[in-house]
Design a protein around this motif. Sequence first.
Motif, PDB file in Angstrom:
ATOM      1  N   MET A   1       8.629   6.356  -6.562  1.00  0.00           N
ATOM      2  CA  MET A   1       8.610   6.280  -5.105  1.00  0.00           C
ATOM      3  C   MET A   1       7.268   5.740  -4.647  1.00  0.00           C
ATOM      4  O   MET A   1       6.228   6.182  -5.116  1.00  0.00           O
ATOM      5  N   LYS A   2       7.296   4.790  -3.732  1.00  0.00           N
ATOM      6  CA  LYS A   2       6.048   4.161  -3.286  1.00  0.00           C
ATOM      7  C   LYS A   2       5.202   5.135  -2.475  1.00  0.00           C
ATOM      8  O   LYS A   2       5.690   6.075  -1.864  1.00  0.00           O
ATOM      9  N   SER A   3       3.948   4.848  -2.428  1.00  0.00           N
ATOM     10  CA  SER A   3       3.028   5.656  -1.640  1.00  0.00           C
ATOM     11  C   SER A   3       3.297   5.489  -0.157  1.00  0.00           C
ATOM     12  O   SER A   3       3.635   4.415   0.315  1.00  0.00           O
ATOM     13  N   ALA A   4       3.134   6.577   0.577  1.00  0.00           N
ATOM     14  CA  ALA A   4       3.327   6.529   2.031  1.00  0.00           C
ATOM     15  C   ALA A   4       1.978   6.552   2.729  1.00  0.00           C
ATOM     16  O   ALA A   4       1.745   7.308   3.647  1.00  0.00           O
ATOM     17  N   SER A   5       1.069   5.714   2.276  1.00  0.00           N
ATOM     18  CA  SER A   5      -0.313   5.773   2.739  1.00  0.00           C
ATOM     19  C   SER A   5      -0.502   5.257   4.161  1.00  0.00           C
ATOM     20  O   SER A   5      -1.400   5.680   4.866  1.00  0.00           O
ATOM     21  N   SER A   6       0.346   4.306   4.613  1.00  0.00           N
ATOM     22  CA  SER A   6       0.150   3.743   5.943  1.00  0.00           C
ATOM     23  C   SER A   6       1.337   4.061   6.837  1.00  0.00           C
ATOM     24  O   SER A   6       2.466   4.200   6.365  1.00  0.00           O
ATOM     25  N   VAL A   7       1.081   4.157   8.121  1.00  0.00           N
ATOM     26  CA  VAL A   7       2.132   4.483   9.087  1.00  0.00           C
ATOM     27  C   VAL A   7       2.963   3.244   9.385  1.00  0.00           C
ATOM     28  O   VAL A   7       2.438   2.136   9.514  1.00  0.00           O
ATOM     29  N   TYR A   8       4.270   3.415   9.486  1.00  0.00           N
ATOM     30  CA  TYR A   8       5.198   2.332   9.832  1.00  0.00           C
ATOM     31  C   TYR A   8       5.772   2.657  11.199  1.00  0.00           C
ATOM     32  O   TYR A   8       6.442   3.679  11.383  1.00  0.00           O
ATOM     33  N   GLN A   9       5.491   1.796  12.171  1.00  0.00           N
ATOM     34  CA  GLN A   9       5.873   2.054  13.558  1.00  0.00           C
ATOM     35  C   GLN A   9       7.217   1.405  13.879  1.00  0.00           C
ATOM     36  O   GLN A   9       7.391   0.188  13.726  1.00  0.00           O
ATOM     37  N   VAL A  10       8.165   2.217  14.329  1.00  0.00           N
ATOM     38  CA  VAL A  10       9.492   1.746  14.717  1.00  0.00           C
ATOM     39  C   VAL A  10       9.615   1.835  16.240  1.00  0.00           C
ATOM     40  O   VAL A  10       9.518   2.910  16.820  1.00  0.00           O
ATOM     41  N   ALA A 181      14.984   5.369  -1.077  1.00  0.00           N
ATOM     42  CA  ALA A 181      16.261   5.010  -0.461  1.00  0.00           C
ATOM     43  C   ALA A 181      17.390   5.886  -0.988  1.00  0.00           C
ATOM     44  O   ALA A 181      18.221   6.383  -0.217  1.00  0.00           O
ATOM     45  N   TYR A 182      17.431   6.083  -2.312  1.00  0.00           N
ATOM     46  CA  TYR A 182      18.501   6.898  -2.891  1.00  0.00           C
ATOM     47  C   TYR A 182      18.352   8.366  -2.487  1.00  0.00           C
ATOM     48  O   TYR A 182      19.352   9.056  -2.270  1.00  0.00           O
ATOM     49  N   ALA A 183      17.118   8.834  -2.380  1.00  0.00           N
ATOM     50  CA  ALA A 183      16.899  10.214  -1.944  1.00  0.00           C
ATOM     51  C   ALA A 183      17.381  10.413  -0.507  1.00  0.00           C
ATOM     52  O   ALA A 183      17.970  11.442  -0.167  1.00  0.00           O
ATOM     53  N   VAL A 184      17.145   9.406   0.351  1.00  0.00           N
ATOM     54  CA  VAL A 184      17.613   9.477   1.734  1.00  0.00           C
ATOM     55  C   VAL A 184      19.135   9.473   1.777  1.00  0.00           C
ATOM     56  O   VAL A 184      19.756  10.273   2.496  1.00  0.00           O
ATOM     57  N   SER A 185      19.769   8.588   1.003  1.00  0.00           N
ATOM     58  CA  SER A 185      21.239   8.527   1.014  1.00  0.00           C
ATOM     59  C   SER A 185      21.844   9.821   0.486  1.00  0.00           C
ATOM     60  O   SER A 185      22.874  10.282   0.992  1.00  0.00           O
ATOM     61  N   ASP A 186      21.218  10.419  -0.510  1.00  0.00           N
ATOM     62  CA  ASP A 186      21.709  11.707  -1.017  1.00  0.00           C
ATOM     63  C   ASP A 186      21.597  12.787   0.049  1.00  0.00           C
ATOM     64  O   ASP A 186      22.512  13.597   0.232  1.00  0.00           O
ATOM     65  N   GLN A 187      20.465  12.802   0.751  1.00  0.00           N
ATOM     66  CA  GLN A 187      20.255  13.807   1.791  1.00  0.00           C
ATOM     67  C   GLN A 187      21.278  13.661   2.915  1.00  0.00           C
ATOM     68  O   GLN A 187      21.697  14.648   3.521  1.00  0.00           O
TER      69      GLN A 187
END
Length: 318
Positions: A1-10, A181-187
């Motif tokens: 799983m990639k690092s979540a070091s920076s904020v992604y603004q939606v 992505a797979y963890a989100v789809s499982d959740q």
Amino acid sequence: MKSASSVYQVAIYLPDSYSLYTIGSVETPFRVANDILAEEKFRFVYVVPEPRLSGLPGFPACVALTDEFDCDLLVIVCETIPDGALSQAEKRKLQSLYQQGKTILTCYAGVFWLADSGLLQDRTAVVHWSLMDSFSERYDDISLSDHLYERHDRLITTAGQAAILDCLVDFLEDTEGKDLAYAVSDQLCMDRIRPAQERQRLPYKQFGGDVQPRLTMAIELMENNLEEPLSTDEIAELVHISRRQLERLFKRYLDTMPARYYLQLRLKKARQLLLTTHTSIVQIGLLCGFSSGPHFSSAYKAYYQITPREERSKLLRS
């Protein structure tokens, strides 16, 4: 799983009527990702057309589209077709965001804003089946597909509703990695992530009248005869119209010919079997109406730019 070091603004743009269901479909994959990462990787800002509309019920403070705001992804959410052309300010802002390298995604009728801004020229777009005729009448120079969503560089159009979830989980896989992505789809209890090319279900009422239901009848015949494909002449005879009439219906409503549409159905079924079963590649080809392994492999590669064996190998490596 990639690092979540920076904020992604939606940024979620609400130019007209919207439903909380659709907004929830946009927010949920990102909020679940935040929970999995145990940090606020994805943040939201809500955008409205004019400053005087700020402060929509149920939302935190909104900003106006013409204001300065930061975003990596702009999602246009709207349930209704715009009455007229976009304002010049809206067009300039959407064009400016795209030129700045931002990604723009549309839900349901949001594609009308993207089209009116001029950003969909020479691209294929997706719109919910109920809006196809209205869209084609207004933008006859923009090609439509019946897929769940289309991605062209940083422009993404979706059919809306459930298709948004498939699109955003795929988007998370591209931007953050397969594990997240797979963890989100499982959740979210998604039994599978539907590919972009999967077709929207087109109900009878989409084609209405005395002749158009023949199109749906033809599609159902195709779907029920994948292993032993019917010829176009046979399908036309079974739905009681001429071959020429059948071809006109497919061209008008689906922008393709019957044989091409039938082939795509068979290839999409083949891909589903490749990705979800252990059936041999040769057997999958036979189940989907291909007379030989080389014929199946050639048709599959022409459509997906990858052979069935490479598709299966890629899955096994993941």
